[in-house]
Design a protein around this motif. Structure first.
Motif, PDB file in Angstrom:
ATOM      1  N   ALA A   1       0.833  -1.208   0.000  1.00  0.00           N
ATOM      2  CA  ALA A   1       0.000   0.000   0.000  1.00  0.00           C
ATOM      3  C   ALA A   1       0.864   1.254   0.000  1.00  0.00           C
ATOM      4  N   SER A   2       1.977   1.213   0.738  1.00  0.00           N
ATOM      5  CA  SER A   2       2.893   2.358   0.748  1.00  0.00           C
ATOM      6  C   SER A   2       3.493   2.583  -0.636  1.00  0.00           C
ATOM      7  N   GLN A   3       3.864   1.488  -1.325  1.00  0.00           N
ATOM      8  CA  GLN A   3       4.398   1.623  -2.677  1.00  0.00           C
ATOM      9  C   GLN A   3       3.336   2.173  -3.628  1.00  0.00           C
ATOM     10  N   CYS A   4       2.083   1.746  -3.426  1.00  0.00           N
ATOM     11  CA  CYS A   4       0.994   2.279  -4.248  1.00  0.00           C
ATOM     12  C   CYS A   4       0.843   3.783  -4.017  1.00  0.00           C
ATOM     13  N   ALA A   5       0.952   4.203  -2.745  1.00  0.00           N
ATOM     14  CA  ALA A   5       0.835   5.632  -2.426  1.00  0.00           C
ATOM     15  C   ALA A   5       1.926   6.434  -3.118  1.00  0.00           C
ATOM     16  N   ILE A   6       3.162   5.895  -3.095  1.00  0.00           N
ATOM     17  CA  ILE A   6       4.274   6.587  -3.755  1.00  0.00           C
ATOM     18  C   ILE A   6       4.028   6.671  -5.258  1.00  0.00           C
ATOM     19  N   ALA A   7       3.598   5.541  -5.837  1.00  0.00           N
ATOM     20  CA  ALA A   7       3.360   5.521  -7.287  1.00  0.00           C
ATOM     21  C   ALA A   7       2.237   6.478  -7.676  1.00  0.00           C
ATOM     22  N   ILE A   8       1.164   6.495  -6.875  1.00  0.00           N
ATOM     23  CA  ILE A   8       0.040   7.389  -7.172  1.00  0.00           C
ATOM     24  C   ILE A   8       0.480   8.841  -7.076  1.00  0.00           C
ATOM     25  N   ARG A   9       1.237   9.157  -6.010  1.00  0.00           N
ATOM     26  CA  ARG A   9       1.678  10.550  -5.831  1.00  0.00           C
ATOM     27  C   ARG A   9       2.583  10.981  -6.988  1.00  0.00           C
ATOM     28  N   GLN A  10       3.524  10.106  -7.380  1.00  0.00           N
ATOM     29  CA  GLN A  10       4.411  10.446  -8.489  1.00  0.00           C
ATOM     30  C   GLN A  10       3.623  10.633  -9.788  1.00  0.00           C
ATOM     31  N   ALA A  11       2.691   9.715 -10.048  1.00  0.00           N
ATOM     32  CA  ALA A  11       1.917   9.811 -11.288  1.00  0.00           C
ATOM     33  C   ALA A  11       1.078  11.083 -11.309  1.00  0.00           C
ATOM     34  N   ARG A  12       0.491  11.424 -10.155  1.00  0.00           N
ATOM     35  CA  ARG A  12      -0.356  12.623 -10.122  1.00  0.00           C
ATOM     36  C   ARG A  12       0.470  13.896 -10.210  1.00  0.00           C
ATOM     37  N   LEU A  13       1.641  13.899  -9.574  1.00  0.00           N
ATOM     38  CA  LEU A  13       2.516  15.055  -9.704  1.00  0.00           C
ATOM     39  C   LEU A  13       2.958  15.242 -11.153  1.00  0.00           C
ATOM     40  N   TYR A  14       3.253  14.111 -11.804  1.00  0.00           N
ATOM     41  CA  TYR A  14       3.656  14.180 -13.211  1.00  0.00           C
ATOM     42  C   TYR A  14       2.504  14.689 -14.072  1.00  0.00           C
TER      43      TYR A  14
END
Length: 602
Positions: free
Chosen positions: A349-362
């Motif tokens: 879940a933590s990795q998903c949070a990081i991936a989601i945040r990076q994708a949304r920032l991008y």
């Protein structure tokens, strides 16, 4: 999907308190056991037999010696021996099973699975060695420690006992203290072997889980695609945890709804895209929104027969900014998620949070870049409009000035010349146009400061419009156009800034006069409703705008497409002024007519 049904049972508790006794409460048998365990640790080279792989696992492990009595199976064809051992071991707290021959011993061992077997060697039909060989040949009984009871003291018999799988032997006649000591020793050895095997299994599982997290991290590290990252996480978890379904649900911005954004199913029908209201499940989301994982059991209506329950685990997906959603795992009923598996889900879940945040920032950065590019294009187009608008009156002023200069040099009385009057009018008109353009540019610059611009007054709209249109009558008649005033029957009293409103109406009338052909119509229409006033200017002829274009957008498009429509810089100001009046504008085209409809609050 079943997770969108009301929950049917409460959370399963995973922590089982470990019962501990102080040193002062231990009896001599416990001290003996402790000393034996210490010596075994040294011989096996184990510094800490309780591996530190999972703190929750250590807390939930059970000390069998303090919780339950071991089951001992005694096999002897002499009833007196059975009676003596039975009485002593039962008094010592063991559960005792009895068998008088090897055949019954095999049957009892397969059905009851004792913790240890005391096996007599000399028995009719099937002796102890053969009985032990058969026990060790079966998967269900091969791990049971067997201690031989024998009067045979020859070395060859002892060796044979060890060869067939025995762990120890007791020579008859037996001493009760010796029997108890040997039983406790081998029960402890067996228990420690099981503990070590379990811990090794857990350690291997921990390594496998860490490898799974690394795979998720490696696959998602370089990807800025949110859907791809979530698909990798759900598929990897479903595989390593043998889940029937793994899903990611994401909240909306206000955490009012939760939508399944990604899923990986092996047993359930697809339900990606389904949404539910968070408020409909307060017991569930109250804990998840506090960033705590939740394990529960619920029924799956889609299964046949209906009512089959499954175990679900939900781990919140969050970072230091907000809670984004939840990671769900499903497995068959009765198969609860261990603390180690819960920790894996939390890491995923933590990795998903990081991936989601990076994708949304991008995605946000891309939107910002696109917006900046749009603004840059808008700026360039606006400069084109400004230069285009300023060029026309300046050219007229320059040409008129040159003409007047020539007249003054070549004519004795230039003021009596018709050409002088005509050129002077052109000069004067161009100067007024230039001044109007400069005023428009200044008003655009200061339009955001409404307090410096707006000066509202109360006036009657219909009569005010009648006076305003008088200045356009001469031009309309010269162009052979028709002006129609279609005012509401009742008076319309309005509070607004008349100077700002006049600038807006004049811009619309200027364009209407400019693009309405001869014998065309220009209509000014007013209507009043419950909450707003509509002021529309309709002209026939050229369809200036698309309904989906803004005022300035239509101007820029017409310019960039090299059309001959010249709407003017004034519309840029008009858009600003409409915002200042808290009004809205609708631009429509139909049947070769263009309608500007201004909506003013009543």
């Amino acid at each position: 999907m079943s997770i969108y049904q009301k929950l049917s049972c409460s959370t399963i508790s995973l922590s089982i308190p470990r019962l501990m006794r102080s040193q002062s409460e231990r009896n001599p048998e416990d001290n003996y056991r402790s000393n034996l365990e210490s010596s075994l640790k040294e011989s096996l080279g184990i510094e800490n037999p309780t591996l530190q792989a999972n703190h929750s696992d250590r807390n939930s492990s059970i000390d069998d010696s303090s919780q339950t009595s071991a089951t001992i199976l005694i096999v002897d064809d002499t009833p007196n021996n059975l009676q003596v051992l039975f009485s002593y071991l039962e008094t010592a707290g063991f559960k005792v099973l009895l068998a008088e021959n090897g055949t019954s011993a095999l049957q009892i061992a397969n059905s009851q699975i004792p913790d240890l077997i005391l096996l007599d060697v000399l028995m009719p039909n099937i002796d102890g060695f053969e009985t032990c060989s058969r026990l060790k040949a079966q998967v269900s009984t091969r791990e049971i420690p067997v201690i031989f009871l024998t009067a045979l003291s020859e070395t060859v018999n002892k060796v044979r006992g060890f060869q067939v799988g025995g762990v120890d032997y007791i020579t008859k006649p037996t001493q009760q203290e010796e029997v108890l000591a040997r039983i406790q020793t081998h029960l402890n050895l067996q228990r420690m072997r099981h503990t070590l095997a379990r811990q090794n299994k857990e350690l291997q599982q921990t390594l496998d889980f860490e490898a799974s997290v690394r795979r998720i991290t490696d696959k998602t590290r370089d990807s800025l695609n949110e859907n791809f990252c979530l698909q990798v996480a759900t598929q990897e978890l479903a595989t390593v945890l043998n889940l029937g379904s793994c899903q990611v649900e994401l909240y909306d911005f206000e955490q009012v709804t939760a939508t399944i954004a990604c899923e990986y199913n092996s047993t359930l029908p697809a339900c990606q895209g389904e949404t539910r209201q968070v408020g409909d499940f307060p017991e569930l989301y109250q804990q998840l929104l506090q960033k705590y994982p939740l394990q529960l059991v619920e029924a799956i209506p889609q299964f046949n027969p209906q009512g089959i329950q499954v175990t679900r685990l939900a781990c919140p997906i969050f970072d230091d900014r907000t809670i984004m959603g939840n990671l769900w795992g499903l497995r068959p009923p009765g198969e609860v998620f261990t603390p180690l598996e819960i920790r894996l889900m939390q890491q995923a879940a933590s990795q998903c949070a990081i991936a989601i945040r990076q994708a949304r920032l991008y995605a946000d950065s891309n939107r910002q870049v696109a917006e900046l590019a749009k603004l840059d294009k808008f700026k360039n187009d606006l400069f084109k409009i400004i230069s285009h608008e300023l060029k026309a009156p300046m050219s007229s002023i320059q040409l008129a000035a040159q003409t007047l200069e020539n007249l003054l040099k070549t004519t004795k009385n230039p003021r009596k010349s018709l050409l002088f009057d005509r050129v002077f009018k052109i000069f004067n008109k161009s100067c007024q146009q230039q001044k109007q353009l400069m005023d428009d540019l200044l008003n655009i610059c200061y339009a955001d400061d409404r307090t410096k611009i707006i000066q509202p007054e109360l006036f009657e709209l219909n009569s005010w419009l009648s006076n305003l249109t008088q200045i356009y009558l001469e031009r309309i008649l010269d162009r052979q156009q028709e002006l129609i005033l279609d005012f509401s029957a009742e008076k319309i009293n309005i509070t607004a800034d008349p100077i700002i409103l006049e600038r807006i109406i004049r811009e619309f009338l200027e364009n209407a006069c400019k693009y309405t052909p001869a014998k065309g119509e220009i209509k000014i229409q007013t209507t009043i409703a419950t909450s707003e006033i509509s002021l529309c200017i309709i002209n026939s002829g050229v369809e200036i705008f698309s309904e989906k274009q803004g005022l300035l957008g239509a101007r820029i498009n017409s310019l960039s497409n090299n059309k001959r429509i010249d709407i003017g810089l004034g519309l840029t100001l008009v858009e600003k002024l409409i915002e200042i009046l808290n009004a809205t504008i609708e631009v429509k085209k139909k049947n070769n007519k263009t309608t500007f409809c201004l909506k003013l609050p009543l």
